[in-house]
Design a protein around this motif. Structure first.
Motif, PDB file in Angstrom:
ATOM      1  N   SER A  10      47.398  49.361  27.843  1.00  0.00           N
ATOM      2  CA  SER A  10      46.948  50.435  28.693  1.00  0.00           C
ATOM      3  C   SER A  10      46.080  50.109  29.728  1.00  0.00           C
ATOM      4  O   SER A  10      44.729  49.486  29.486  1.00  0.00           O
ATOM      5  CB  SER A  10      46.495  51.458  27.933  1.00  0.00           C
ATOM      6  N   PHE A  11      46.257  50.439  31.053  1.00  0.00           N
ATOM      7  CA  PHE A  11      45.517  50.054  32.151  1.00  0.00           C
ATOM      8  C   PHE A  11      44.874  51.157  32.699  1.00  0.00           C
ATOM      9  O   PHE A  11      45.507  52.217  32.605  1.00  0.00           O
ATOM     10  CB  PHE A  11      46.218  48.949  33.374  1.00  0.00           C
ATOM     11  N   SER A  12      43.683  51.243  33.580  1.00  0.00           N
ATOM     12  CA  SER A  12      42.997  52.162  34.158  1.00  0.00           C
ATOM     13  C   SER A  12      44.094  52.222  35.783  1.00  0.00           C
ATOM     14  O   SER A  12      44.114  51.201  36.446  1.00  0.00           O
ATOM     15  CB  SER A  12      41.742  51.949  34.419  1.00  0.00           C
ATOM     16  N   LYS A  13      44.757  53.510  35.595  1.00  0.00           N
ATOM     17  CA  LYS A  13      45.583  53.683  37.021  1.00  0.00           C
ATOM     18  C   LYS A  13      44.493  53.704  38.057  1.00  0.00           C
ATOM     19  O   LYS A  13      45.059  53.101  39.271  1.00  0.00           O
ATOM     20  CB  LYS A  13      46.295  54.964  36.795  1.00  0.00           C
ATOM     21  N   ALA A  14      43.595  54.293  38.131  1.00  0.00           N
ATOM     22  CA  ALA A  14      42.790  54.579  39.155  1.00  0.00           C
ATOM     23  C   ALA A  14      42.095  53.055  39.675  1.00  0.00           C
ATOM     24  O   ALA A  14      41.797  52.811  40.753  1.00  0.00           O
ATOM     25  CB  ALA A  14      41.359  55.480  38.810  1.00  0.00           C
ATOM     26  N   GLU A  15      41.573  52.201  38.649  1.00  0.00           N
ATOM     27  CA  GLU A  15      41.147  50.689  38.976  1.00  0.00           C
ATOM     28  C   GLU A  15      42.202  50.173  39.559  1.00  0.00           C
ATOM     29  O   GLU A  15      42.176  49.269  40.575  1.00  0.00           O
ATOM     30  CB  GLU A  15      40.555  50.296  37.627  1.00  0.00           C
ATOM     31  N   LEU A  16      43.620  50.292  39.093  1.00  0.00           N
ATOM     32  CA  LEU A  16      44.587  49.391  39.575  1.00  0.00           C
ATOM     33  C   LEU A  16      44.851  49.805  41.264  1.00  0.00           C
ATOM     34  O   LEU A  16      44.978  48.865  41.925  1.00  0.00           O
ATOM     35  CB  LEU A  16      45.698  49.405  38.678  1.00  0.00           C
ATOM     36  N   PHE A  17      45.135  50.847  41.376  1.00  0.00           N
ATOM     37  CA  PHE A  17      45.227  51.513  42.837  1.00  0.00           C
ATOM     38  C   PHE A  17      44.110  50.967  43.570  1.00  0.00           C
ATOM     39  O   PHE A  17      44.326  51.032  44.963  1.00  0.00           O
ATOM     40  CB  PHE A  17      45.437  52.899  42.953  1.00  0.00           C
TER      41      PHE A  17
END
Length: 260
Positions: A10-17
């Motif tokens: 599970s990854f942080s979507k905000a950080e990926l974007f």
């Protein structure tokens, strides 16, 4: 990993974007048939495990976490890599009865799976969709899209739900009189279900069924208006498999698919 288990990230979507070089991630080991729930709007991460009379909703990315058990009210034969009909082929593998996709939308978890023989299916085949309260408080819904006639089966379903509560379920349509085709149904917010619509008709017999192909199906909501859908579904062409993209444009009470 031990047989029957999988690793879930599970990854942080905000950080990926945002382009983070090392986004925050968590890892867990779960049952091999557990489906992670696509839940960008939820503060909780969920897993769904489908059985042969209901599903389990795990709160958190672990199958040892608190669960909500939902009984379907009937049971079915769990399908396991059985063979579907196809014109010009010896038969095509249809996958298993695990949940193939699960999403969180407006406080509900939606999921879909293929089921075998039951009191609700014909020809020992159908698609079962769920609308479940992950907290186990509100009464949910479910429905079966049953194969309509002898020699017709549905496999490899996917789904998405738009901002208004309309749902598209796409699937591969298999019959002994035609080549494997891409199709979908639309359920409007009031609960009316459309008849199956062919997105792309199959064009040839599949001569090599040894490659994995059922994984490559998806439905997503159009990010521009939050109402229409984009569907990616498999069909037979040039004696192999391909994925065809289509846009389902939603108008009140019906859906119209535009081929792309």
């Amino acid at each position: 990993y031990p047989d029957g288990f999988q690793k879930v990230l599970s990854f942080s979507k905000a950080e990926l974007f945002a382009g983070a070089a090392s986004p925050t991630a968590s890892t867990t080991i779960a049952e091999g048939d557990a489906e992670p729930v696509q839940a960008p709007d939820a503060s909780v991460e969920y897993l769904v495990v489908a059985g042969d009379s209901g599903i389990r909703i795990h709160r958190g990315l672990s199958t040892s976490s608190p669960t909500v058990n939902v009984d379907a009210g009937f049971s079915w034969e769990y399908p396991f890599f059985d063979i579907g009909p196809a014109k010009g082929s010896f038969g095509l593998e249809m996958g298993t009865g695990d949940a193939t996709v699960a999403i969180y939308r407006n406080g509900w978890i939606y999921a879909v799976q293929r089921i075998g023989t039951s009191a609700r299916t014909l020809q020992g085949n159908g698609l079962l969709w769920w609308k479940v309260d992950p907290e186990g408080v509100k009464q949910g819904e479910l429905g079966v899209i049953a194969s309509p006639a002898p020699g017709t089966k549905y496999a490899y379903p996917s789904l998405a739900v738009n901002r208004e509560g309309g749902m598209v379920i796409s699937f591969c349509l298999l019959t002994d009189m035609s080549y494997a085709s891409a199709a979908f149904v639309y359920r409007d917010p009031s609960g009316r279900m459309s008849a199956p619509t062919i997105i792309r008709a199959g064009e040839s017999a599949v001569v090599d069924n040894s490659h994995r192909w059922g994984d490559y199906t998806a439905v997503v909501v159009d990010p521009v208006n939050g109402r229409d859908f984009w569907i990616g579904q498999i069909y037979a062409t040039r004696q192999y498999w391909a994925t065809w993209w289509a846009k389902a444009t939603i108008t009140p009470g019906r859906a119209r698919a535009a081929r792309h």
